[in-house]
Scaffold this motif. Structure first.
Motif, short mmCIF file in Angstrom:
data_model
loop_
_atom_site.label_atom_id
_atom_site.label_comp_id
_atom_site.label_asym_id
_atom_site.label_seq_id
_atom_site.Cartn_x
_atom_site.Cartn_y
_atom_site.Cartn_z
N ALA A 68 0.84 -1.20 0.00
CA ALA A 68 0.00 0.00 0.00
C ALA A 68 0.87 1.25 0.00
N ARG A 69 1.94 1.20 0.79
CA ARG A 69 2.84 2.35 0.88
C ARG A 69 3.52 2.59 -0.48
N LYS A 70 3.91 1.51 -1.11
CA LYS A 70 4.58 1.62 -2.41
C LYS A 70 3.64 2.29 -3.41
N ARG A 71 2.38 1.82 -3.42
CA ARG A 71 1.41 2.39 -4.34
C ARG A 71 1.21 3.87 -4.04
N ALA A 72 1.15 4.20 -2.74
CA ALA A 72 0.94 5.59 -2.35
C ALA A 72 2.07 6.48 -2.86
N ILE A 73 3.30 5.97 -2.74
CA ILE A 73 4.45 6.76 -3.18
C ILE A 73 4.40 6.97 -4.69
N ASP A 74 4.11 5.89 -5.42
CA ASP A 74 4.02 6.02 -6.87
C ASP A 74 2.98 7.05 -7.27
N LEU A 75 1.86 7.01 -6.56
CA LEU A 75 0.77 7.92 -6.88
C LEU A 75 1.19 9.37 -6.63
N LEU A 76 1.84 9.62 -5.50
CA LEU A 76 2.29 10.98 -5.18
C LEU A 76 3.26 11.47 -6.25
N GLU A 77 4.16 10.58 -6.68
CA GLU A 77 5.10 10.96 -7.74
C GLU A 77 4.31 11.33 -9.00
N GLU A 78 3.32 10.50 -9.30
CA GLU A 78 2.56 10.69 -10.53
C GLU A 78 1.86 12.05 -10.56
N ILE A 79 1.33 12.47 -9.40
CA ILE A 79 0.61 13.74 -9.43
C ILE A 79 1.52 14.91 -9.08
N GLY A 80 2.82 14.68 -9.14
CA GLY A 80 3.73 15.82 -9.11
C GLY A 80 4.27 16.21 -7.75
N ILE A 81 4.44 15.24 -6.85
CA ILE A 81 5.13 15.55 -5.61
C ILE A 81 6.49 14.88 -5.65
N PHE A 121 3.10 20.84 4.20
CA PHE A 121 3.01 21.08 2.77
C PHE A 121 2.40 22.46 2.51
N SER A 122 2.77 23.08 1.39
CA SER A 122 2.13 24.33 1.00
C SER A 122 0.73 24.03 0.48
N GLY A 123 -0.07 25.10 0.30
CA GLY A 123 -1.48 24.93 -0.10
C GLY A 123 -1.66 24.09 -1.35
N GLY A 124 -0.89 24.39 -2.38
CA GLY A 124 -1.05 23.67 -3.64
C GLY A 124 -0.65 22.21 -3.51
N MET A 125 0.47 21.96 -2.79
CA MET A 125 0.93 20.59 -2.56
C MET A 125 -0.10 19.82 -1.75
N ARG A 126 -0.71 20.52 -0.80
CA ARG A 126 -1.71 19.86 0.03
C ARG A 126 -2.91 19.42 -0.81
N GLN A 127 -3.30 20.31 -1.77
CA GLN A 127 -4.43 19.92 -2.60
C GLN A 127 -4.04 18.72 -3.47
N ARG A 128 -2.76 18.61 -3.82
CA ARG A 128 -2.32 17.42 -4.55
C ARG A 128 -2.44 16.17 -3.67
N VAL A 129 -2.10 16.32 -2.39
CA VAL A 129 -2.24 15.19 -1.48
C VAL A 129 -3.71 14.79 -1.39
N VAL A 130 -4.59 15.80 -1.31
CA VAL A 130 -6.03 15.52 -1.27
C VAL A 130 -6.44 14.74 -2.51
N ILE A 131 -5.95 15.17 -3.66
CA ILE A 131 -6.29 14.48 -4.90
C ILE A 131 -5.75 13.05 -4.87
N ALA A 132 -4.52 12.89 -4.34
CA ALA A 132 -3.95 11.54 -4.23
C ALA A 132 -4.84 10.66 -3.37
N LEU A 133 -5.36 11.23 -2.29
CA LEU A 133 -6.22 10.46 -1.39
C LEU A 133 -7.51 10.05 -2.10
N ALA A 134 -8.04 10.95 -2.92
CA ALA A 134 -9.27 10.63 -3.64
C ALA A 134 -9.00 9.59 -4.72
N LEU A 135 -7.75 9.55 -5.18
CA LEU A 135 -7.39 8.75 -6.34
C LEU A 135 -6.85 7.37 -5.97
N CYS A 136 -6.39 7.21 -4.71
CA CYS A 136 -5.57 6.06 -4.36
C CYS A 136 -6.31 4.75 -4.47
#
Lengths: 324, 563
Positions: free
Chosen positions: B125-138, B152-167
């Motif tokens: 699960a952790r591996k997938r999470a890391i890949d996903l974060l890389e994919e969306i630009g972290i 995280f800064s505001g924009g990065m945080r919204q990327r994390v939110v998107i990663a959570l919705a996407l994971c």
């Protein structure tokens, strides 16, 4: 963080100085110490000699410094009433009060937090309304009435539990504990419940209010929207966020429990500091009262310091500062 | 993929059921971004909540059907619905500051979500999470995943939110105002990411927003809502470019364009004729009273080399904390009787400048002059300094800037009494009633409380309050950013009218470039507390010199001009 703790420690020192000053004023200005120590037969010359010998004619500041440094060295003076060293009297009584306070606190947390969570998650349930109503009755009745009612029910009518004293105690070093015998627990349970009821209600209502707030927050709605298992949602996500403000109040309340266990201790004749304080008031035993004041203030300062440290443990926003 | 048919949502209340959504039908195909626009109260978010099964109690779906592929969303049990959330439908919220659990690391939140829907080990699960974060630009996801959200800064945080919705690899993501809380540069990155995810992963998006520029930029199709009813639906270019429904037509007219300046906005539902008549008939006395106070020529404001520093965070016991420089040698010249626009992203120092002018923060260096009057800094400016009256302010949030426990009559009467204009209570009341008419409200508002008014009406009251101090200089700090476009248009019109009539000088602060273009004569661009560019509005917007200004203009989402 080190800076924050240091700041708090410095503040604590000032609080303790202020309290020491109050205790000292009590000593010095409530009545004349010499006339309280001596009988009617003592001549005026003897009284003056005693006054000079005890340093009571020295300037105020010198006396206060002498008093404070005695306190720091653990020399708390002698009781007027029993002629024993006050330090010894207090240390003999501390275990009883601390054990009572801690058990009362545990009862209030173990019952109060789950009850708070339950009533927050089912705000309209019948059980919730019932819990809220009974606890309201619980806080509305004064502590001593609850104590007497419990004594009447469990001690007198059912004869299950003893109604006074600490029961069987065990000495661990100089610590006299009632936590290691069945008999001790039997004696402890009634006063602990009496003392804990108010805490319990407060904890429960606070947890409930905070939890209901947290459940409406964006991160809980987001966790809900991505299907986080409900038990984790409630207890891992929501409860942890609830605890930050709750801990402050619990900490303050615990200080209060230690300080104001007087009523409960007197109802159950519990040989703790509260009872000692009560006896001291009756005999105008000013040295004991003064030291009691200082010790209680020290507890408050300590508990508050622990609460501050707990914040750091719970909330990473205080702990971890650097951006990534 | 998602099909909603005749959806009706009701909220029971003591006064009978309130129908929030009435017979709404829409569909989202895989890989499609479906925009949902409308003003506040139109029911956009309610549709999203109904689809994901998280309607706020006591709301309920009364009629209609919702199906995701072949699953009927209405017949799911509570348990099934919860399992489906995240797995097949996920959601992105508006504010990245508040939508992540502050006490858990990003890793814990991601791993927990993945494991909730799939039976895989923590390492996987952790591996997938890391890949996903890389994919969306972290970048450096391997180490950054262990950080807490606040790092995280505001924009990065919204990327994390998107990663959570996407994971969990959902089919449909409901994005509820995903970029409203972000600056334009970050907004454009996040919108680009959403577009990319729709294209590459074939995820359907239901994009809820009030920002028509955002819709125009990335949505394939759009549905326009009003009062819970669909006004118009279809391809984005067709609905926004050649709107058929009168409401959509009006809505599009209220959107301020970035590339040209309008004299006045046409406001949906506003009767154009009676509006001009009103100025002559109503509010006459208030207008005369104000004009009487404006005998002196208009007043300008000159700021020279202004620097503001705040005490920074202490990093060590022994070192002095580093100051945070909010404004760095800012010089600004607001010409008498004109509007100066002040733009910049969050944290650029816009509001700090307003506070320095009003004497709420104390600058370290520099001078502020109001025409011939030297303004002392911060607390050195006395309570009765004349500038306290001459400079007035309109705040961003109309809900917290009026005292909820006072009647409007008292709120508006206060400046008159305080500055000693009108000691007589009766005359004061008459003047206040007239002033209410001048700003487009009815005089009976005088005995009401602030909560009885909408956001736009409250902003009118706030404007009236500033005018009753007979100011020469007005600071408007994001006066319309909490308002819907049609209301925004009304307030901007009002401000323009008042400025023209009374020759006020205005400092107009906004992050919205299009609004500034409509309002300002001159414009100053701020970044990190420094002036990047300043000049006439036409010059700066048509021929920006600074790279940063060009960037801002390019990234602001607009409706293409060829529609």
């Amino acid at each position: 963080m080190a800076y924050f703790i240091l700041k708090r420690l410095v503040q604590s020192v000032f609080v303790m100085i202020a309290v020491a000053f109050l205790a000292f004023s009590l000593f010095r200005f409530v009545g004349d110490p010499v006339s309280q120590m001596t009988g009617v037969e003592t001549t005026v010359e003897d009284q003056d000699r005693l006054r000079e010998g005890l340093g009571l004619n020295d300037p105020f500041v010198v006396q206060f410094i002498r008093f404070s440094s005695d306190l720091l060295r653990g020399d708390f003076g002698f009781s007027y009433r029993t002629r024993q060293p006050v330090a010894e009297m207090i240390t003999n009584r501390i275990p009883a009060t601390l054990e009572l306070g801690v058990v009362a606190l545990l009862i209030s947390l173990i019952v109060g937090i789950p009850a708070g969570v339950y009533t927050a998650l089912r705000p309209r349930g019948i059980a919730t309304q019932l819990i809220l109503m009974t606890t309201l009755v619980g806080v509305s009745i004064p502590t001593f009435v609850i104590g007497i009612m419990l004594i009447f029910l469990f001690g007198v009518q059912l004869g299950l539990l003893p109604t006074f004293g600490r029961g069987g105690t065990v000495h661990i070093g100089s610590w006299e504990s009632s936590l290691f015998t069945f008999d001790g627990w039997k004696s402890l349970i009634l006063p602990a419940v009496t003392l804990g009821v108010y805490q319990l209600t407060l904890t429960m209502r606070l947890v409930r209010a905070q939890m209901m707030d947290v459940m409406r927050s964006d991160y809980i709605r987001f966790a809900m929207a991505r299907g986080v298992p409900l038990h984790s949602l409630y207890f891992r996500h929501a409860l942890a966020n609830t605890m930050v403000p709750v801990i402050t109040i619990i900490g303050l309340q615990f200080g209060g429990v230690i300080a104001f266990s007087i009523v409960t201790e007197s109802v159950f004749q519990w040989p703790g500091m509260g009872l000692l304080f009560l006896e001291s008031i009756r005999f105008v035993d000013i040295p004991v009262m003064g030291v009691y004041l200082v010790v209680i203030a020290f507890f408050f300062v300590l508990v508050n310091l622990i609460v501050d440290l707990l914040y750091f443990a719970i909330d990473p926003r205080l702990r971890v500062k650097e951006d990534v | 993929m998602l099909t909603v048919q005749d959806l009706t949502v009701r909220f029971p209340s003591r006064f009978g059921d309130f129908t929030a959504i009435k017979g709404v039908s829409l569909s989202v195909a895989p890989g499609e971004i479906h925009g949902l626009v409308g003003e506040s109260g139109a029911g956009k978010s309610t549709i999203g909540a109904a689809v994901i099964g998280l309607l706020q109690s006591p709301g309920y779906v009364a009629e209609g059907s919702m199906t995701l592929q072949d699953t009927d969303l209405r017949t799911l049990s509570t348990d099934q619905a919860h399992k489906m959330r995240g797995k097949r439908i996920s959601m992105i919220f508006q504010d990245p500051q508040t939508s992540l659990n502050p006490l858990m690391t990003v890793q814990d939140q991601l791993v927990e979500t993945i494991q909730a829907h799939e039976d895989i080990s923590k390492t996987q699960a952790r591996k997938r999470a890391i890949d996903l974060l890389e994919e969306i630009g972290i970048k450096n996801a391997e180490t950054r995943i262990r950080a807490y959200p606040h790092q995280f800064s505001g924009g990065m945080r919204q990327r994390v939110v998107i990663a959570l919705a996407l994971c969990t690899d959902p089919d449909l993501i409901i994005a509820d105002e995903p970029t409203t809380a972000l600056d334009v540069a970050v907004q454009s990155q996040v919108l680009g990411l959403i577009r990319r995810l729709a294209d590459t992963r074939q995820i359907g998006f239901l994009l809820i927003t009030h920002d028509i520029g955002v819709i125009a930029q990335i949505a394939d199709r759009v549905t326009v809502l009003r009062h819970g009813i669909v006004m118009e639906t279809g391809k984005t270019a067709q609905v926004l470019g050649k709107p058929k429904n009168p409401y959509t037509v009006d809505l599009m007219k209220a959107v301020p364009p970035l590339d040209r300046r309008l004299d006045r906005f046409l406001v949906p539902g506003e009767d154009r004729k009676s509006d001009t008549d009103r100025d002559q008939a109503k509010g006459d006395k208030a207008e005369k009273w104000l004009l009487a106070g404006q005998k002196d020529p208009a007043t300008g404001l000159a700021i020279n080399d202004l620097s503001v520093r705040f005490v920074g965070e202490r990093t060590s016991l022994w070192r002095k904390p580093k100051p945070f420089i909010a404004l760095n040698n800012v010089s600004l010249d607001v010409r008498p009787g004109t509007i100066m626009g002040l733009v910049g992203e969050s944290g650029s120092g816009k509001s700090t400048l307003a506070k320095a002018i009003t004497g709420l923060v104390k600058p370290a260096l520099g001078t502020i002059r109001l025409q011939d009057l030297d303004l002392p800094h911060g607390r050195d400016r006395g309570r009765h300094h004349p500038s306290r009256r001459l400079i007035q302010m309109v705040f961003q949030d109309p809900f917290s800037s009026l005292n909820a426990r006072h009647r409007i009559g008292y709120i508006l009467g206060e400046p008159l009494l305080h500055y000693g204009f009108e000691p007589d209570a009766k005359l004061r009341r008459n003047l206040v009633a007239d002033m209410l008419e001048l700003v487009g409200l009815t005089p009976d508002a005088i005995d009401k409380y602030p909560h009885q008014f909408s956001g736009g009406q409250r902003q009118r009251i706030a404007v009236a309050r500033t005018l009753l101090a007979r100011p020469k200089f007005l600071i408007c700090d994001e006066p319309t950013s909490a308002l819907d476009v049609s209301i925004q248009a009304q307030i901007l019109n009002l401000l323009k009218d008042l400025q023209a009539t009374f020759g006020l000088t205005i400092l107009f602060i906004s992050h919205n470039l299009a609004v500034v273009r409509q309002m300002a004569d001159d414009v100053t661009v701020l970044r990190y507390g420094k002036v990047v560019e300043t000049g006439k509005v036409e010059d700066v917007f048509e021929r920006p010199r600074a790279e940063y200004t060009k960037e801002l203009l390019a990234l602001t989402p607009v409706t293409p001009s060829d529609w």
